[in-house]
Design an enzyme around this catalytic site. Structure first.
Site, PDB file in Angstrom:
ATOM      1  N   ARG A 203      -6.098  -8.128  16.576  1.00 23.99           N
ATOM      2  CA  ARG A 203      -5.880  -9.316  15.490  1.00 23.99           C
ATOM      3  C   ARG A 203      -6.767 -10.273  15.599  1.00 23.99           C
ATOM      4  O   ARG A 203      -7.302 -11.000  14.464  1.00 23.99           O
ATOM      5  CB  ARG A 203      -4.352  -9.546  15.601  1.00 23.99           C
ATOM      6  CG  ARG A 203      -3.563  -8.418  14.873  1.00 23.99           C
ATOM      7  CD  ARG A 203      -2.008  -8.823  15.028  1.00 23.99           C
ATOM      8  NE  ARG A 203      -1.426  -7.728  14.254  1.00 23.99           N
ATOM      9  CZ  ARG A 203      -0.236  -7.240  14.530  1.00 23.99           C
ATOM     10  NH1 ARG A 203       0.614  -7.770  15.416  1.00 23.99           N
ATOM     11  NH2 ARG A 203       0.475  -6.253  13.742  1.00 23.99           N
TER      12      ARG A 203
ATOM     13  N   PRO B  71       1.675   6.491   3.207  1.00 24.99           N
ATOM     14  CA  PRO B  71       2.463   6.017   1.708  1.00 24.99           C
ATOM     15  C   PRO B  71       3.533   5.210   1.884  1.00 24.99           C
ATOM     16  O   PRO B  71       3.691   4.318   1.448  1.00 24.99           O
ATOM     17  CB  PRO B  71       2.284   7.300   1.090  1.00 24.99           C
ATOM     18  CG  PRO B  71       1.418   8.122   1.633  1.00 24.99           C
ATOM     19  CD  PRO B  71       1.362   7.724   3.359  1.00 24.99           C
ATOM     20  N   GLY B  72       4.350   5.769   2.863  1.00 22.33           N
ATOM     21  CA  GLY B  72       6.085   5.064   2.714  1.00 22.33           C
ATOM     22  C   GLY B  72       6.193   4.268   3.912  1.00 22.33           C
ATOM     23  O   GLY B  72       7.371   3.574   4.085  1.00 22.33           O
TER      24      GLY B  72
ATOM     25  N   LEU C 225      -2.636   4.430  11.437  1.00 20.37           N
ATOM     26  CA  LEU C 225      -1.114   4.056  11.482  1.00 20.37           C
ATOM     27  C   LEU C 225      -0.406   4.502  10.237  1.00 20.37           C
ATOM     28  O   LEU C 225       0.660   5.067  10.316  1.00 20.37           O
ATOM     29  CB  LEU C 225      -0.894   2.695  12.286  1.00 20.37           C
ATOM     30  CG  LEU C 225       0.344   2.430  12.722  1.00 20.37           C
ATOM     31  CD1 LEU C 225       1.118   3.251  13.850  1.00 20.37           C
ATOM     32  CD2 LEU C 225       0.344   0.969  13.124  1.00 20.37           C
ATOM     33  N   SER C 226      -0.873   3.839   9.151  1.00 20.92           N
ATOM     34  CA  SER C 226      -0.068   3.598   8.046  1.00 20.92           C
ATOM     35  C   SER C 226       0.147   4.802   7.274  1.00 20.92           C
ATOM     36  O   SER C 226      -0.780   5.727   7.494  1.00 20.92           O
ATOM     37  CB  SER C 226      -0.787   2.535   7.183  1.00 20.92           C
ATOM     38  OG  SER C 226      -1.029   1.331   7.979  1.00 20.92           O
TER      39      SER C 226
ATOM     40  N   TRP D  56      -4.471   4.709   3.954  1.00 16.53           N
ATOM     41  CA  TRP D  56      -5.152   3.336   3.953  1.00 16.53           C
ATOM     42  C   TRP D  56      -6.171   3.465   5.406  1.00 16.53           C
ATOM     43  O   TRP D  56      -6.170   2.399   6.034  1.00 16.53           O
ATOM     44  CB  TRP D  56      -3.900   2.310   4.362  1.00 16.53           C
ATOM     45  CG  TRP D  56      -3.272   2.047   3.305  1.00 16.53           C
ATOM     46  CD1 TRP D  56      -1.561   2.025   3.908  1.00 16.53           C
ATOM     47  CD2 TRP D  56      -3.265   1.438   1.922  1.00 16.53           C
ATOM     48  NE1 TRP D  56      -1.169   1.789   2.599  1.00 16.53           N
ATOM     49  CE2 TRP D  56      -1.986   1.295   1.581  1.00 16.53           C
ATOM     50  CE3 TRP D  56      -4.306   1.252   1.054  1.00 16.53           C
ATOM     51  CZ2 TRP D  56      -1.613   0.902   0.340  1.00 16.53           C
ATOM     52  CZ3 TRP D  56      -3.843   0.800  -0.248  1.00 16.53           C
ATOM     53  CH2 TRP D  56      -2.776   0.732  -0.497  1.00 16.53           C
TER      54      TRP D  56
ATOM     55  N   ILE E 239     -14.892 -25.371  -6.729  1.00 10.25           N
ATOM     56  CA  ILE E 239     -16.292 -26.115  -6.608  1.00 10.25           C
ATOM     57  C   ILE E 239     -17.285 -25.630  -7.357  1.00 10.25           C
ATOM     58  O   ILE E 239     -18.193 -26.381  -8.244  1.00 10.25           O
ATOM     59  CB  ILE E 239     -16.511 -26.405  -5.237  1.00 10.25           C
ATOM     60  CG1 ILE E 239     -15.632 -27.238  -4.377  1.00 10.25           C
ATOM     61  CG2 ILE E 239     -17.908 -27.071  -5.026  1.00 10.25           C
ATOM     62  CD1 ILE E 239     -15.647 -27.350  -2.900  1.00 10.25           C
TER      63      ILE E 239
ATOM     64  N   GLU F 134      -3.815  -4.793   9.337  1.00 15.53           N
ATOM     65  CA  GLU F 134      -3.263  -5.144  10.760  1.00 15.53           C
ATOM     66  C   GLU F 134      -2.219  -5.896  10.887  1.00 15.53           C
ATOM     67  O   GLU F 134      -2.030  -7.020  11.752  1.00 15.53           O
ATOM     68  CB  GLU F 134      -4.629  -5.842  11.760  1.00 15.53           C
ATOM     69  CG  GLU F 134      -5.994  -4.836  11.623  1.00 15.53           C
ATOM     70  CD  GLU F 134      -6.539  -5.025  12.935  1.00 15.53           C
ATOM     71  OE1 GLU F 134      -5.817  -5.512  13.891  1.00 15.53           O
ATOM     72  OE2 GLU F 134      -7.658  -4.505  12.919  1.00 15.53           O
ATOM     73  N   GLY F 135      -1.310  -5.817   9.978  1.00 20.23           N
ATOM     74  CA  GLY F 135      -0.031  -6.465   9.848  1.00 20.23           C
ATOM     75  C   GLY F 135      -0.167  -7.494   8.764  1.00 20.23           C
ATOM     76  O   GLY F 135      -1.194  -8.584   9.076  1.00 20.23           O
TER      77      GLY F 135
HETATM   78  C1  LIG Z   1      -8.106  -2.203   2.531  1.00 26.77           C
HETATM   79  C2  LIG Z   1      -7.075  -1.731   3.616  1.00 26.77           C
HETATM   80  C3  LIG Z   1      -7.626  -1.138   4.748  1.00 26.77           C
HETATM   81  C4  LIG Z   1      -6.443  -0.713   5.731  1.00 26.77           C
HETATM   82  N1  LIG Z   1      -6.768  -0.153   6.990  1.00 26.77           N
HETATM   83  C5  LIG Z   1      -5.801   0.424   7.458  1.00 26.77           C
HETATM   84  C6  LIG Z   1      -6.618   1.148   8.732  1.00 26.77           C
HETATM   85  O1  LIG Z   1      -7.368   1.194   9.073  1.00 26.77           O
HETATM   86  N2  LIG Z   1      -5.507   1.951   9.361  1.00 26.77           N
HETATM   87  C7  LIG Z   1      -4.092   1.765   9.107  1.00 26.77           C
HETATM   88  O2  LIG Z   1      -3.114   2.381   9.883  1.00 26.77           O
HETATM   89  N3  LIG Z   1      -3.522   1.038   7.906  1.00 26.77           N
HETATM   90  C8  LIG Z   1      -4.704   0.380   7.205  1.00 26.77           C
HETATM   91  N4  LIG Z   1      -4.206  -0.405   6.435  1.00 26.77           N
HETATM   92  C9  LIG Z   1      -3.016  -0.767   6.115  1.00 26.77           C
HETATM   93  C10 LIG Z   1      -2.160  -2.007   6.146  1.00 26.77           C
HETATM   94  O3  LIG Z   1      -2.104  -2.368   7.368  1.00 26.77           O
HETATM   95  C11 LIG Z   1      -0.838  -2.043   5.478  1.00 26.77           C
HETATM   96  O4  LIG Z   1      -0.980  -2.029   3.967  1.00 26.77           O
HETATM   97  C12 LIG Z   1      -0.021  -3.243   5.877  1.00 26.77           C
HETATM   98  O5  LIG Z   1       0.408  -3.398   7.198  1.00 26.77           O
HETATM   99  C13 LIG Z   1       0.998  -3.629   4.875  1.00 26.77           C
HETATM  100  O6  LIG Z   1       2.029  -2.196   4.762  1.00 26.77           O
HETATM  101  P1  LIG Z   1       2.377  -2.041   3.462  1.00 26.77           P
HETATM  102  O7  LIG Z   1       1.060  -1.901   2.568  1.00 26.77           O
HETATM  103  O8  LIG Z   1       3.107  -0.475   3.485  1.00 26.77           O
HETATM  104  O9  LIG Z   1       3.331  -3.112   2.939  1.00 26.77           O
HETATM  105  P2  LIG Z   1       4.981  -2.980   3.016  1.00 26.77           P
HETATM  106  O10 LIG Z   1       5.175  -2.755   4.610  1.00 26.77           O
HETATM  107  O11 LIG Z   1       5.431  -2.140   1.956  1.00 26.77           O
HETATM  108  O12 LIG Z   1       5.463  -4.478   2.642  1.00 26.77           O
HETATM  109  C14 LIG Z   1       5.348  -4.967   1.486  1.00 26.77           C
HETATM  110  C15 LIG Z   1       5.526  -6.650   1.387  1.00 26.77           C
HETATM  111  O13 LIG Z   1       6.794  -6.633   2.096  1.00 26.77           O
HETATM  112  C16 LIG Z   1       6.484  -7.616   3.163  1.00 26.77           C
HETATM  113  N5  LIG Z   1       7.389  -7.279   4.267  1.00 26.77           N
HETATM  114  C17 LIG Z   1       7.579  -6.035   4.860  1.00 26.77           C
HETATM  115  N6  LIG Z   1       8.587  -6.030   6.034  1.00 26.77           N
HETATM  116  C18 LIG Z   1       8.778  -7.559   6.229  1.00 26.77           C
HETATM  117  C19 LIG Z   1       9.534  -8.305   6.942  1.00 26.77           C
HETATM  118  N7  LIG Z   1      10.094  -7.715   7.932  1.00 26.77           N
HETATM  119  N8  LIG Z   1       9.726  -9.775   6.600  1.00 26.77           N
HETATM  120  C20 LIG Z   1       8.938 -10.265   5.767  1.00 26.77           C
HETATM  121  N9  LIG Z   1       8.277  -9.723   4.643  1.00 26.77           N
HETATM  122  C21 LIG Z   1       8.057  -8.245   5.100  1.00 26.77           C
HETATM  123  C22 LIG Z   1       5.153  -7.495   3.494  1.00 26.77           C
HETATM  124  O14 LIG Z   1       4.863  -8.669   4.048  1.00 26.77           O
HETATM  125  C23 LIG Z   1       4.595  -7.321   2.149  1.00 26.77           C
HETATM  126  O15 LIG Z   1       4.308  -8.587   1.554  1.00 26.77           O
HETATM  127  C24 LIG Z   1      -4.990  -0.923   5.356  1.00 26.77           C
HETATM  128  C25 LIG Z   1      -4.542  -1.409   4.040  1.00 26.77           C
HETATM  129  C26 LIG Z   1      -5.636  -1.797   3.164  1.00 26.77           C
HETATM  130  C27 LIG Z   1      -5.317  -2.633   1.803  1.00 26.77           C
END
Ligand SMILES: Cc1cc2nc3c(=O)[nH]c(=O)nc-3n(C[C@H](O)[C@H](O)[C@H](O)COP(=O)(O)OP(=O)(O)OC[C@H]3O[C@@H](n4cnc5c(N)ncnc54)[C@H](O)[C@@H]3O)c2cc1C
Length: 383
Positions: free
Chosen positions: A244, A129-130, A126-127, A157, A339, A365-366
């Site tokens: 979740r 880069p942007g 789903l995710s 990701w 600890i 997963e959010g």
């Molecule tokens: C090891 C790993 C495995 C992953 N596996 C998968 C996968 O299998 N499939 C997949 O699709 N994705 C996967 N992901 C992606 C993951 O779900 C996203 O990294 C995550 O949802 C956050 O998105 P972002 O990194 O773009 O952060 P951003 O959305 O850019 O968020 C950056 C910060 O802003 C905060 N933020 C954003 N919006 C709000 C809001 N409305 N209110 C308050 N705070 C907010 C976030 O909580 C975070 O702290 C994976 C990520 C990692 C690191």
């Protein structure tokens, strides 16, 4: 915990089977998986052979149909032993669930029996880069040409994206419609124009590959579409709602491992001519850790139990379970390192690994901010 009175005989048997495999066959390899980043192939095969990969898959498609709570019980045990292995185990559910939810009979026949035995693994993409939290802002697009979609763009990701036999990829078929323009496609490796990109170097869950996916004029048959065009976002959200609690279960497993290690160390390590467990400062930390693990397990089981009962919406309970259990796991594993004192900060003991592994459960997963957004929306409605 053996006093979970609400578990059925079958659920107890599944937990016991998963615990035996996890402790005897998976845990001894966990430090090596963390150190080398090697893919836990044998561990996953074993889970598949024992029927644990198919707990969420209906019996008519080769699974056991044991349900969400059973899956969470198994996930906790695997996570106790090796968080990296448990991540791929969880993604078998996350990547396969859209097929259970929205697949037609042919798609179910093609993939689910092989996912149930572990012959094939899955991924969920789903995710980008942007766009992570704001998933509907995705750019990876698909344009229909006859009986094919031509896909262009990149995803990021993707857990297990380098090893999966089938990947549920969410693309936009109409960017202006945002969430309503998202479509889910099943992509198999080897498809022309599809390639696996960068492997991320991560803080924890080494051994669970996290990769970018690239699509360059990649043609996917329309037959590989899940549901209708524009239904992809709903499929993704319904899948995450069911998935979740399993992240919560993973967090509980990691936290329980940290608690168990801490209890052992508190009994053995001596300071001021007594075991450190004799100090009330350590006792209170252990008491709080155990209480947090227990409470987290209960909310995870409650959310999973609701899913098994067929509740129409479990988004609130799923977000609460994921959020509480992962925040607890971060606190519990950090306290475990404390600890262990200086030794806790070294690779001589596993608690630093538990702390690194726990962190991801607050992010994927959010993020937990997004879980709180979901919870608050349920409390306040539309303001
Ligand atoms: C090891 C790993 C495995 C992953 N596996 C998968 C996968 O299998 N499939 C997949 O699709 N994705 C996967 N992901 C992606 C993951 O779900 C996203 O990294 C995550 O949802 C956050 O998105 P972002 O990194 O773009 O952060 P951003 O959305 O850019 O968020 C950056 C910060 O802003 C905060 N933020 C954003 N919006 C709000 C809001 N409305 N209110 C308050 N705070 C907010 C976030 O909580 C975070 O702290 C994976 C990520 C990692 C690191």
């Amino acid at each position: 915990m053996n006093n979970l009175f609400y578990l059925s005989e079958d659920q107890r048997a599944i937990r016991s089977l998963a615990r035996d495999i996890a402790r005897e066959r998976i845990a001894p390899l966990a430090a090596r998986v963390d150190e080398t980043g090697e893919y836990p192939d044998e561990q996953l095969k074993l889970l598949g052979q024992q029927g644990l990969m198919g707990l969420h898959i209906p019996e008519e498609y080769g699974g056991t149909g044991a349900g969400s709570l059973a899956f969470c019980l198994a996930a906790e045990e695997v996570a106790w032993a090796c968080a990296a292995t448990s991540t791929i185990f969880l993604v078998q559910n996350l990547g396969g669930y859209p097929i259970i939810l929205a697949g037609n009979a042919e798609q179910k026949r093609r993939y689910l029996p092989r996912l149930a035995t572990g012959e094939m693994t899955a991924a969920f993409s789903l995710s980008e880069p942007g766009s992570g939290s704001d998933a509907a802002a995705m750019l990876c697009s698909a344009v229909r040409k006859g009986d094919r979609y031509v896909v262009n763009g990149s995803k990021m990701w993707v857990t297990n994206g380098s090893h999966a036999g089938v990947i549920t990829v969410f693309v936009t078929t109409d960017k202006a419609k945002r969430a309503r323009g998202v479509t889910a496609l099943l992509v198999e490796p080897g498809t022309k124009g599809f390639s696996v990109g960068k492997h991320e170097k991560k803080l924890g869950i080494h051994g669970s590959p996290t990769v970018a996916l690239h699509f360059a004029d990649c043609e996917i048959p329309v037959d590989n579409r899940l549901g209708e065009e524009g239904e992809g976002f709903r499929i993704a959200m319904q899948t995450l709602e069911r998935s979740r609690p399993t992240i919560g279960a993973q967090a509980v497993g990691i936290a329980q491992a940290a608690l168990d290690a801490s209890i052992g160390y508190a009994r053995e390590r001596r300071a001021f001519e007594q075991p450190i467990g004799a100090f009330q400062g350590i006792q209170f930390m252990l008491a709080d850790m155990a209480t947090a693990v227990h409470a987290s397990r209960l909310v995870v089981h409650h959310a999973a139990g609701l899913i098994d009962q067929g509740a129409t919406s479990t988004a609130l309970e799923a977000s609460m379970a994921k959020c509480l259990a992962s925040d607890s796991a971060m606190k519990v594993t950090t306290d475990a390192v404390q600890i262990f004192g200086g030794y806790g900060y070294t690779r001589e003991f596993p608690v630093e690994r538990f702390m690194r592994d726990a962190k991801i459960t607050q992010i994927y997963e959010g993020t937990n901010q997004i879980q709180r957004v979901v919870i608050a929306q349920h409390l306040l409605g539309k303001l």
